[in-house]
Design an enzyme around this catalytic site. Structure first.
Site, PDB file in Angstrom:
ATOM      1  N   ARG A  89       0.809  -1.127   0.252  1.00 22.77           N
ATOM      2  CA  ARG A  89      -0.385   0.462  -0.194  1.00 22.77           C
ATOM      3  C   ARG A  89       1.131   1.392   0.100  1.00 22.77           C
ATOM      4  O   ARG A  89       1.894   1.457   0.132  1.00 22.77           O
ATOM      5  CB  ARG A  89      -1.033  -0.108   1.077  1.00 22.77           C
ATOM      6  CG  ARG A  89      -1.954  -1.134   1.373  1.00 22.77           C
ATOM      7  CD  ARG A  89      -2.601  -1.695   2.830  1.00 22.77           C
ATOM      8  NE  ARG A  89      -3.442  -2.129   2.748  1.00 22.77           N
ATOM      9  CZ  ARG A  89      -3.086  -3.795   3.314  1.00 22.77           C
ATOM     10  NH1 ARG A  89      -2.088  -3.731   4.119  1.00 22.77           N
ATOM     11  NH2 ARG A  89      -4.601  -4.894   3.271  1.00 22.77           N
ATOM     12  N   LYS A 123      -2.584  25.303  15.939  1.00 22.23           N
ATOM     13  CA  LYS A 123      -2.943  26.903  16.168  1.00 22.23           C
ATOM     14  C   LYS A 123      -3.164  27.756  14.446  1.00 22.23           C
ATOM     15  O   LYS A 123      -3.221  27.572  14.082  1.00 22.23           O
ATOM     16  CB  LYS A 123      -1.781  27.052  17.374  1.00 22.23           C
ATOM     17  CG  LYS A 123      -1.356  26.892  17.764  1.00 22.23           C
ATOM     18  CD  LYS A 123      -0.365  26.850  18.759  1.00 22.23           C
ATOM     19  CE  LYS A 123      -0.180  25.959  20.149  1.00 22.23           C
ATOM     20  NZ  LYS A 123       1.054  26.986  20.397  1.00 22.23           N
ATOM     21  N   HIS A 212      -3.056   3.133  -6.290  1.00 16.88           N
ATOM     22  CA  HIS A 212      -3.257   1.799  -5.510  1.00 16.88           C
ATOM     23  C   HIS A 212      -3.639   0.923  -6.948  1.00 16.88           C
ATOM     24  O   HIS A 212      -3.761  -0.065  -6.522  1.00 16.88           O
ATOM     25  CB  HIS A 212      -4.522   2.341  -4.975  1.00 16.88           C
ATOM     26  CG  HIS A 212      -5.364   0.965  -4.818  1.00 16.88           C
ATOM     27  ND1 HIS A 212      -4.177   0.788  -3.214  1.00 16.88           N
ATOM     28  CD2 HIS A 212      -5.650   0.381  -4.850  1.00 16.88           C
ATOM     29  CE1 HIS A 212      -4.742  -0.035  -2.552  1.00 16.88           C
ATOM     30  NE2 HIS A 212      -5.466  -0.284  -3.050  1.00 16.88           N
ATOM     31  N   ARG A 215      -0.803  -2.087  -7.038  1.00 11.69           N
ATOM     32  CA  ARG A 215      -1.130  -3.233  -6.408  1.00 11.69           C
ATOM     33  C   ARG A 215      -1.634  -3.582  -6.677  1.00 11.69           C
ATOM     34  O   ARG A 215      -1.289  -4.989  -6.330  1.00 11.69           O
ATOM     35  CB  ARG A 215      -1.609  -2.158  -5.088  1.00 11.69           C
ATOM     36  CG  ARG A 215      -2.006  -3.595  -3.757  1.00 11.69           C
ATOM     37  CD  ARG A 215      -1.779  -2.887  -2.362  1.00 11.69           C
ATOM     38  NE  ARG A 215      -3.136  -3.326  -1.654  1.00 11.69           N
ATOM     39  CZ  ARG A 215      -2.792  -4.388  -1.005  1.00 11.69           C
ATOM     40  NH1 ARG A 215      -1.267  -4.696  -0.779  1.00 11.69           N
ATOM     41  NH2 ARG A 215      -3.468  -4.886   0.242  1.00 11.69           N
ATOM     42  N   HIS A 238      -3.790  -8.606   2.930  1.00 10.95           N
ATOM     43  CA  HIS A 238      -5.609  -8.852   2.933  1.00 10.95           C
ATOM     44  C   HIS A 238      -5.856  -9.674   4.579  1.00 10.95           C
ATOM     45  O   HIS A 238      -5.374 -11.003   4.183  1.00 10.95           O
ATOM     46  CB  HIS A 238      -6.304  -9.729   2.058  1.00 10.95           C
ATOM     47  CG  HIS A 238      -6.055  -8.880   0.373  1.00 10.95           C
ATOM     48  ND1 HIS A 238      -6.571  -9.108  -0.614  1.00 10.95           N
ATOM     49  CD2 HIS A 238      -6.445  -7.223   0.851  1.00 10.95           C
ATOM     50  CE1 HIS A 238      -6.267  -8.599  -1.102  1.00 10.95           C
ATOM     51  NE2 HIS A 238      -6.284  -6.976  -0.849  1.00 10.95           N
ATOM     52  N   TYR A 248     -10.195  -9.279  -7.152  1.00 11.67           N
ATOM     53  CA  TYR A 248      -9.767 -10.282  -8.142  1.00 11.67           C
ATOM     54  C   TYR A 248     -10.655 -11.212  -9.426  1.00 11.67           C
ATOM     55  O   TYR A 248     -10.234 -12.068  -9.864  1.00 11.67           O
ATOM     56  CB  TYR A 248      -8.345 -10.908  -7.874  1.00 11.67           C
ATOM     57  CG  TYR A 248      -7.190  -9.640  -7.628  1.00 11.67           C
ATOM     58  CD1 TYR A 248      -7.326  -8.389  -8.337  1.00 11.67           C
ATOM     59  CD2 TYR A 248      -6.928  -9.498  -6.351  1.00 11.67           C
ATOM     60  CE1 TYR A 248      -6.559  -7.105  -7.680  1.00 11.67           C
ATOM     61  CE2 TYR A 248      -6.592  -8.079  -5.509  1.00 11.67           C
ATOM     62  CZ  TYR A 248      -6.587  -7.267  -6.359  1.00 11.67           C
ATOM     63  OH  TYR A 248      -5.443  -6.257  -5.324  1.00 11.67           O
TER      64      TYR A 248
END
Length: 279
Positions: A89, A123, A212, A215, A238, A248
């Site tokens: 990732r 701040k 992504h 991956r 996973h 997939y």
């Protein structure tokens, strides 16, 4: 509750976000019901929007070769190569420390993510977000995975170049032990890393894909090469193999055809010779 679908239609939130919201509301009302604070859990009468899968775009082996050839002199080329050969990732890749990498054994261990979160302590005049390292959310995400030989050799060269950057920067270098960082050691903002990846795709003449999807590319190639889904699941981190198979689904069909062809070939090779028929 009927506003769920209206918000999705308006494009204000995704169906996945709606499901997360619904889970929180349903859980709260369920507890309220147990405590006799409400007469019923009205969220059960809700019809949730249909969850739509994001379309997956992957690179072919030819495109990967084309990409590598075009960006091999880029400072972050090792990161792209490691990504496409491990399926990490984005946060895992940018959160990788050298102490997580064993260059001798050829393995790396995922122990943290680099993410940008809201800075509630900001701040006036300060940034409302900040970069932090977080531990993986699940046990499955804490994993040790092998590094392909080519990526390993590239990492070794990258480490040597990084040592040179340290020497050139001198006292101004902030050594955070990061594998992939800015020239003076600071973490790379994930959003900036993605923007740079987009530039590299254009340079290589490759159609745009999300970062992504690198991956997804790794996982798809592994499955197409015949790797067992359980192995792919563990490398990706996973929690369940069902997640891998569900993500997939476009790959198994091809594998099933290949398996059927193998079975057919095996039957042909083991067919009883004509001379033995009737024995």
């Amino acid at each position: 509750m009927n506003q769920y679908n209206e918000k999705v239609k308006e494009g204000k939130i995704s169906s996945t976000t709606v499901r997360y919201i619904h889970a929180v509301i349903h859980g709260a009302l369920e507890q309220a019901l147990k405590n006799n604070l409400v007469a019923q859990n009205v969220s059960e009468a809700t019809t949730l929007p249909q969850e739509r899968k994001k379309e997956i775009h992957t690179l072919t082996m030819a495109q990967i070769t084309q990409l590598f050839s075009a960006i091999e002199n880029d400072r972050l080329f090792p990161a792209i190569m490691l990504e496409l050969t491990t399926g990490l990732r984005r946060g895992e890749l940018l959160g990788l420390h050298w102490r997580d990498v064993d260059l001798n054994a050829g393995i790396l261990t995922v122990r943290r993510n680099l993410v940008r979160i809201k800075n509630h302590e900001a701040k006036e005049g300060e940034k409302k977000t900040k970069l932090v390292f977080q531990e993986p959310k699940t046990e499955a995400s804490r994993r040790t995975i092998p590094i392909a030989q080519q990526a390993l050799e590239e990492l070794k060269r990258h480490k040597a170049r990084q040592e040179q950057e340290k020497r050139l920067a001198g006292p101004s270098y902030q050594d955070n032990d990061l594998v992939f960082c800015k020239e003076k050691g600071l973490p790379i903002d994930p959003r900036n890393f993605t923007r740079h990846f987009d530039i590299l795709l254009k340079r290589a003449g490759i159609p745009h894909i999300r970062f992504h999807d690198t991956r997804h590319t790794f996982a798809t190639l592994m499955l197409e090469l015949g790797e067992h889904p359980k192995v792919v699941q563990q490398i990706l981190g996973h929690s369940k193999i069902a997640v891998t198979l569900d993500t997939y689904t476009h790959v198994p069909l091809d594998l099933e055809k290949r398996a059927a062809e193998k079975l057919n070939q095996a039957l042909i090779e083991r067919k009883i010779p004509p001379s033995q028929e009737g024995i």
